[in-house]
Every structure is written in C-alpha cells, then in structure tokens.
Scaffold this active site. Structure first.
Site, PDB file in Angstrom:
ATOM      1  N   ARG A  15      22.683  35.524   7.738  1.00  0.00           N
ATOM      2  CA  ARG A  15      23.490  34.548   8.473  1.00  0.00           C
ATOM      3  C   ARG A  15      23.256  34.603   9.980  1.00  0.00           C
ATOM      4  NH1 ARG A  15      29.494  35.258   6.319  1.00  0.00           N
ATOM      5  NH2 ARG A  15      28.721  37.266   5.553  1.00  0.00           N
ATOM      6  N   THR A  86      27.424  47.133  -1.793  1.00  0.00           N
ATOM      7  CA  THR A  86      28.076  48.128  -0.939  1.00  0.00           C
ATOM      8  C   THR A  86      28.347  49.425  -1.682  1.00  0.00           C
ATOM      9  OG1 THR A  86      30.203  47.089  -1.476  1.00  0.00           O
ATOM     10  CG2 THR A  86      29.135  46.408   0.570  1.00  0.00           C
ATOM     11  N   ALA A 363      13.611  36.124  57.352  1.00  0.00           N
ATOM     12  CA  ALA A 363      13.606  35.169  56.240  1.00  0.00           C
ATOM     13  C   ALA A 363      12.178  34.879  55.795  1.00  0.00           C
ATOM     14  CB  ALA A 363      14.286  33.875  56.664  1.00  0.00           C
TER      15      ALA A 363
END
Length: 445
Positions: A15, A86, A363
């Site tokens: 799933r 199980t 910068a």
C-alpha cells in the site's frame, strides 16, 4: 519484568506503492523500523526482528544505524512459504515452535509503528497474565477490526467485514501489540491453523484459543497517537506530523524560541544548546547542532554546527559546515566550510573553504571549488575583504589582511597585505548607445 521483544517487519508494504521497503520509509529523518528498535532497546536486551521482503536491505540499514547494540539484536527470516501471516512470523521448524528468546515474557511490536515510546510500552511490562492485548478507541474506527471486551477481558476480535451493525458501532480496536508468556506461545502457537481465505496464521487467533481454554486476556488501553500504524504515504505524513509536534515541544521545553512552530521542520538528530531562536519556515536536517544562535525565516541547515551566529533569512547551509560567531545573510549558500567571525551578507556561494575572523564576503562572491573532476579548497585568513562579484578559483590560499577588489577573478595565492585586482580597463565610447540602437541619430551628433 525482563522482556524479550519481537518486532514484526516482514510485510511487503504494497500500500506504500514504493520500491523502498515500507519500514525504511522515514519520518523526521529516521526509518520507521529504527524508531521501534530504539525504543525497544530502552527496555530490553533481547530484540528479535522478523524479516522477509527486502530482508537484506532492511538488515543492512539496522546494522548500520544500531551498530553499537548488535549484540542485543537478532534477525530472523520468516519462512513465508510455509508459515505466512503475523502468527507465522513467530514460528520456526516443522512443529511451529516459537522463535528462541531469552526471557520468559515476550512483547510483540510492529516495525511500522514509529511513534511508540518507552513510556507507552511500560503498561505491557506490568501485565500479570499469560497473554494481554493492546487496544485503543477511535472516534471513527472504519476499516478496523473491533475488540469485544466483557468483564474487563477481551473475549473476541471481529473483522469489520464480518461485523454486525451493533459490532460496527463499537470503537475499541486492536493496537496490534501483544505481550505473552513464553510458555503460552510454546503451548498454543503450534495450534494455530491457516484455515482462512488468505491461508495465513494470525496472532489474533491466539485470543480465541486463550478464551476457549479459559485463559483471561486483559486489554491494555494505549494512546492511539503512540500506536498509529503506517501503511500508506498518507499515514506516513500523519505520523510525521505527530513526531514533529513531539520534537518541537521538546525543543521549546528546553528553552528554544520558535515562531509559528507548526511551520518549522526538524529531524530527530537535531540538537539545541543555550539561547536559540528559530523563525518560521526553517528546516533543520540530520545531525545539525544549533548553539546560542538565531536562525531566520526560511533557512535550511543540513548536518552542520551553528554556534553564536545569525543565519538567514533564506540561507542554505549544506552538510559539513561549522559556523561560529558569524553572520550569514539571505541567499548565501555554504557547503563543507568552516567560518569563524565572518560576515557574508548576501548572494554568495562558499563551498569547501575556511575563512578566518574579521573577514567580509561581498555580494555575489563565489568559491569556484569544482573543476569538473574534483573538489578543491579555498583557505582565507583573517581580516580579508572580498569585494562583490569576485570569483575565487580553487585551490587557493589567501593570507590575512588582504583586499580583493570587486569583480576580481582570482587564480593565484595572495600574501599578507596584498591588494588583489583583476579587471579589464573600463572604456567609455562616446555616443556608443546611439550607434548601437539608432545609427541614424548617431550620425547627426
């Protein structure tokens, strides 16, 4: 009581719709199975992990993450063709014997329950019965089997497809966590049958065997937030939300200021010390350490240490950075760099470099660290001023007290006191604008 723990992690996890094993999907930077193992190790010195699908990949992951505790962990490969289900996960040999465990009491956990905690499992450790079942109540239990409780004992578990309207109205469901005495499993596990549509052996059938043999099965009510199972990516996201709330609450209890905490992402390896402030939208990954620092909005920090510094907003600190007593401004990206007492205010990339105290990065400054084959380092001393839009082509060493003019492309080392500048001389061509855009007007000038 001493307890052995068996963690079931043999399922296919279809799933999840993923090639990654279900139990290795991560929440907050850690695989689900690893959470179960971590909490199990807090209460037991005998952990058994049952694997089947993707067993090698899962085993390697756990061995790597929990390498200091491998003497307490045993891996088992389920005989899925002979003993599916199980209940079958606990079986071995021709006579369906239980897996060999160290202690007389056995706690059964699932590898897809990442939210369990040591504290949430303590109720199972005080059970004084041959078998006990974890249960919780849901406002909307649709899709789950219902647990029938009579006289404070579990009498039956009924799957929803088999339930009457009256049973469906019940809200108590099986948490999927059990505690057994070893002798109970040794007696009743061999009696499980696979006489069902799926041809599998189910742990839930042990409840029926117990009640038919007049063995009490007390329910242990647990917090559903701690025992949430994850079977899909939707459920994965919900589990992560719970974990994030837990991690944020823990950090704020330790004294961290979090603005709009629900917008802040952090992982289980992140740590804080001292006075820390985290603004909205910040993401903290891996083993990041934040010490006495202010992380401004929408900054990202990965596997790095930040101490006595201000970061962001919108800065990206990639792995292996160590930043102390520095200001890193917006749209500055660092990678594998060490900065101490540095200002890099905006729009720079500083990779594979070391910069000393008092240095200022203008910068658009870039350390050009990659030549297409290998990464190279840039070493910058103290009190170095780097003008805007400069490119520092590594490997490069810049001594202390050096001034680098704006727009410089630097390819050679600089010694202390140098002014470094590499610019094409500026030329202003009279009427060049008109000659380019409107030649007819230029001829009239």
């Amino acid at each position: 009581m001493p307890v052995s723990i068996i963690i079931l992690a043999a399922g296919a996890g279809s799933r999840m719709r993923s090639s990654l094993p279900k139990v290795l999907h991560k929440i907050c930077g850690q695989a689900m199975l690893s959470y179960s193992v971590t909490e199990a190790l807090k209460i037991s010195d005998d952990i058994h992990i049952v694997l089947f699908f993707h067993h090698q990949k899962i085993r390697e992951y756990i061995q790597n993450i929990h390498q200091n505790d491998l003497n307490k962990i045993t891996f088992h490969l389920q005989n899925h063709s002979k003993y599916p289900g199980t209940g079958g996960a606990l079986m071995q040999g021709d006579d369906q014997k239980c897996l060999p465990v160290k202690h007389d009491n056995i706690l059964i956990l699932n590898g897809d329950m990442p939210l369990i905690t040591k504290e949430s499992l303590e109720g199972f450790l005080t059970a004084r019965s041959s078998i006990a079942l974890g249960v919780f109540e849901l406002t909307n239990p649709h899709g789950y089997g219902r647990v029938i409780i009579k006289d404070d004992k579990v009498s039956q578990i009924i799957e929803e497809k088999d339930a009457s309207p009256a049973i469906k109205a019940l809200k108590t469901i099986n948490a999927g966590v059990y505690v057994f005495e070893k002798k109970f499993l040794q007696t009743y596990l061999p009696k499980l049958k696979d006489t069902n549509a799926q041809k599998e052996y189910y742990l839930t059938d042990l409840i029926d065997l117990a009640t038919k043999n007049h063995i009490d099965v007390p329910p242990i009510f647990v917090n559903p937030k701690h025992f949430m199972g994850v079977n899909s990516k939707l459920e994965l996201s919900k589990a992560q939300d719970v974990m994030l709330e837990r991690l944020r609450d823990q950090a704020m209890e330790q004294g961290v200021i979090m603005h709009a905490p629900q917008t802040i992402y952090l992982e289980t390896g992140v740590s804080f010390a001292g006075e820390c402030e985290i603004e909205p939208g910040v993401c903290l990954y891996g083993q990041t350490k934040i010490i006495n620092s202010h992380i401004k909005a929408h900054s990202v920090i990965e596997d790095s240490t930040i101490e006595d510094s201000h970061i962001g907003p919108m800065a990206h600190i990639r792995p292996k950075c160590n930043i102390s007593q520095s200001h890193i401004g917006n749209f500055v990206e660092l990678k594998a760099s060490k900065l101490s007492g540095v200002k890099a205010g905006h729009l720079s990339y500083l990779g594979d470099c070391e910069i000393g105290a008092g240095s200022n990065v203008g910068a658009g400054v870039i350390t050009c660290n990659y030549d297409g084959k290998a990464k190279h380092k840039t070493i910058i001393g103290k009190n170095v001023f780097i003008g805007s839009d400069s490119q520092l082509v590594a490997p490069l060493k810049i001594a202390s007290n050096v001034l680098i003019g704006s727009g410089t492309t630097m390819t050679k080392d600089a010694k202390e006191g140098d002014l470094v500048i590499s610019r094409v001389r500026q030329e202003n061509k009279s009427w060049g604008f008109y000659k380019f855009f409107t030649p007819d007007q230029a001829d009239k000038k």
